[in-house]
Design an enzyme around this catalytic site. Structure first.
Site, PDB file in Angstrom:
ATOM      1  N   ASP A  14       0.866  -1.185   0.000  1.00 52.44           N
ATOM      2  CA  ASP A  14       0.000   0.000   0.000  1.00 52.44           C
ATOM      3  C   ASP A  14       0.898   1.228   0.000  1.00 52.44           C
ATOM      4  O   ASP A  14       2.108   1.136   0.235  1.00 52.44           O
ATOM      5  CB  ASP A  14      -0.903  -0.010   1.239  1.00 52.44           C
ATOM      6  N   SER A  15       0.308   2.375  -0.233  1.00 51.26           N
ATOM      7  CA  SER A  15       1.061   3.627  -0.163  1.00 51.26           C
ATOM      8  C   SER A  15       1.579   3.877   1.248  1.00 51.26           C
ATOM      9  O   SER A  15       2.496   4.673   1.443  1.00 51.26           O
ATOM     10  CB  SER A  15       0.187   4.802  -0.601  1.00 51.26           C
ATOM     11  N   TYR A  46      -0.477   8.734  -1.762  1.00 57.58           N
ATOM     12  CA  TYR A  46      -0.567   8.668  -3.215  1.00 57.58           C
ATOM     13  C   TYR A  46      -1.732   9.503  -3.762  1.00 57.58           C
ATOM     14  O   TYR A  46      -1.742   9.845  -4.942  1.00 57.58           O
ATOM     15  CB  TYR A  46      -0.798   7.223  -3.667  1.00 57.58           C
ATOM     16  N   GLY A  47      -2.716   9.773  -2.924  1.00 58.55           N
ATOM     17  CA  GLY A  47      -3.972  10.328  -3.404  1.00 58.55           C
ATOM     18  C   GLY A  47      -3.870  11.664  -4.103  1.00 58.55           C
ATOM     19  O   GLY A  47      -4.759  12.039  -4.867  1.00 58.55           O
ATOM     20  N   CYS A  77      -4.515  -0.748  -2.064  1.00 61.64           N
ATOM     21  CA  CYS A  77      -4.617   0.701  -2.228  1.00 61.64           C
ATOM     22  C   CYS A  77      -5.571   1.004  -3.373  1.00 61.64           C
ATOM     23  O   CYS A  77      -5.326   0.585  -4.511  1.00 61.64           O
ATOM     24  CB  CYS A  77      -3.231   1.280  -2.525  1.00 61.64           C
ATOM     25  N   ASN A  78      -6.652   1.700  -3.094  1.00 57.69           N
ATOM     26  CA  ASN A  78      -7.620   2.062  -4.122  1.00 57.69           C
ATOM     27  C   ASN A  78      -6.979   2.921  -5.207  1.00 57.69           C
ATOM     28  O   ASN A  78      -7.197   2.709  -6.405  1.00 57.69           O
ATOM     29  CB  ASN A  78      -8.784   2.831  -3.493  1.00 57.69           C
ATOM     30  N   THR A  79      -6.187   3.909  -4.795  1.00 58.79           N
ATOM     31  CA  THR A  79      -5.581   4.832  -5.751  1.00 58.79           C
ATOM     32  C   THR A  79      -4.655   4.098  -6.712  1.00 58.79           C
ATOM     33  O   THR A  79      -4.722   4.276  -7.934  1.00 58.79           O
ATOM     34  CB  THR A  79      -4.802   5.926  -5.002  1.00 58.79           C
ATOM     35  N   GLU A 156      -0.869   8.629   8.305  1.00 58.38           N
ATOM     36  CA  GLU A 156       0.522   8.210   8.096  1.00 58.38           C
ATOM     37  C   GLU A 156       1.456   8.797   9.149  1.00 58.38           C
ATOM     38  O   GLU A 156       2.502   8.227   9.452  1.00 58.38           O
ATOM     39  CB  GLU A 156       0.992   8.616   6.702  1.00 58.38           C
ATOM     40  N   CYS A 188     -10.988   4.283   0.799  1.00 57.78           N
ATOM     41  CA  CYS A 188      -9.535   4.257   0.945  1.00 57.78           C
ATOM     42  C   CYS A 188      -9.223   3.321   2.091  1.00 57.78           C
ATOM     43  O   CYS A 188      -9.883   3.377   3.148  1.00 57.78           O
ATOM     44  CB  CYS A 188      -8.994   5.664   1.223  1.00 57.78           C
ATOM     45  N   THR A 189      -8.220   2.457   1.930  1.00 55.18           N
ATOM     46  CA  THR A 189      -7.946   1.470   2.979  1.00 55.18           C
ATOM     47  C   THR A 189      -7.439   2.102   4.266  1.00 55.18           C
ATOM     48  O   THR A 189      -7.475   1.461   5.325  1.00 55.18           O
ATOM     49  CB  THR A 189      -6.931   0.422   2.483  1.00 55.18           C
ATOM     50  N   HIS A 190      -6.967   3.339   4.207  1.00 50.34           N
ATOM     51  CA  HIS A 190      -6.585   4.022   5.443  1.00 50.34           C
ATOM     52  C   HIS A 190      -7.798   4.361   6.313  1.00 50.34           C
ATOM     53  O   HIS A 190      -7.692   4.412   7.541  1.00 50.34           O
ATOM     54  CB  HIS A 190      -5.856   5.331   5.123  1.00 50.34           C
TER      55      HIS A 190
END
Length: 266
Positions: A14-15, A46-47, A77-79, A156, A188-190
């Protein structure tokens, strides 16, 4: 020189730390299967990055995991899925690659009123892949999409409960309140890592949808056809940034008290 044996594994990246929510679902779906999670926290989020940069990092991370034994890749990561999944499948045709994308279809199906909110990154909301998902699955639903700039950056940094983050959540939830959504998709996975903040802001009348379980089920089906069921092993966590943040989220958010993430320069 003696050849170093690498253990076949599921590679997950993931990012940053958000993909840990996907990793948790994968561990439930594939108990005992060796997994290597890689957070690209040195380059998160990344978004708000250019597509060319996201593609470059996606190729580098995937190459790195495959070189270290990954026989199946999960893009948590969706992005990155929106930008790079197709290119990665062309580059690695022999490796199953599972992406994650906003669950428009299950969110619409779950809504009682047809009013659905989507909370995602700027890159996801603006991607052609997202537009195609809406065209395919939104039907007659009224979709309110919000690009939540800045949220991932707080997560993050290990900041999951500050006044500044709460102010962002309040602002991004306002359009959903105005449009009386009854279902909100965490795109978003976050975002599930701060699920209580979304719940507090939207209230008990709005159900939250996330798609990690469906991704894990798909990965489990593919793994069953890729590796023998007796292949077992441990969990490895690594980060291109500060591994301490990854450890903090894994321990506090998921209760994985014995993890020892390492730093990897990629």
């Amino acid at each position: 020189m003696r050849e170093v044996k690498v253990q076949p594994s599921v590679g997950v990246w993931d990012s940053g730390v958000g993909g840990l929510t996907v990793l948790a679902a994968l561990r439930r779906a594939l108990p005992g299967v060796p997994m290597h999670y890689l957070a690209d926290s040195a380059h998160a989020p990344y978004g708000e990055r250019a597509d060319a940069f996201i593609l470059e990092r996606s190729l580098a991370l995937t190459d790195h995991l495959i070189a270290r034994g990954a026989r199946l890749i999960v893009i948590a990561c969706n992005t990155a899925t929106a930008v790079a999944a197709d290119a990665l499948r062309v580059r690695h045709p022999g490796v199953p690659i599972v992406g994650i994308e906003p669950g428009i279809k299950p969110a619409v199906a779950a809504s009682r009123t047809g009013r659905v909110g989507v909370l995602a990154t700027t890159a996801t909301v603006n991607s052609p892949r997202f537009a195609r998902l809406l065209a395919r699955h939104a039907a007659d639903a009224r979709i309110t999409s919000v690009a939540c700039s800045g949220v991932v950056k707080h997560i993050e940094a290990g900041d999951v409960d500050s006044a500044a983050l709460r102010a962002l959540i309040h602002r991004y939830c306002e359009p959903l309140r105005q449009n009386a959504v009854d279902t909100a998709l965490l795109g978003c996975t976050h975002y599930p890592l701060i699920r209580p903040l979304w719940e507090a802001e939207l209230g008990p009348g709005v159900q939250l949808i996330q798609v990690e379980a469906a991704v894990a089920q798909q990965a489990a089906r593919l793994w069953a056809g890729t590796m023998p069921p007796e292949e077992v092993g441990g969990l490895r966590l690594s980060s291109t940034g500060d591994p301490g943040v990854l450890a903090q989220v894994a321990r506090q958010g998921l209760g994985w008290l014995d993890v020892q993430p390492t730093h990897e320069r990629i």
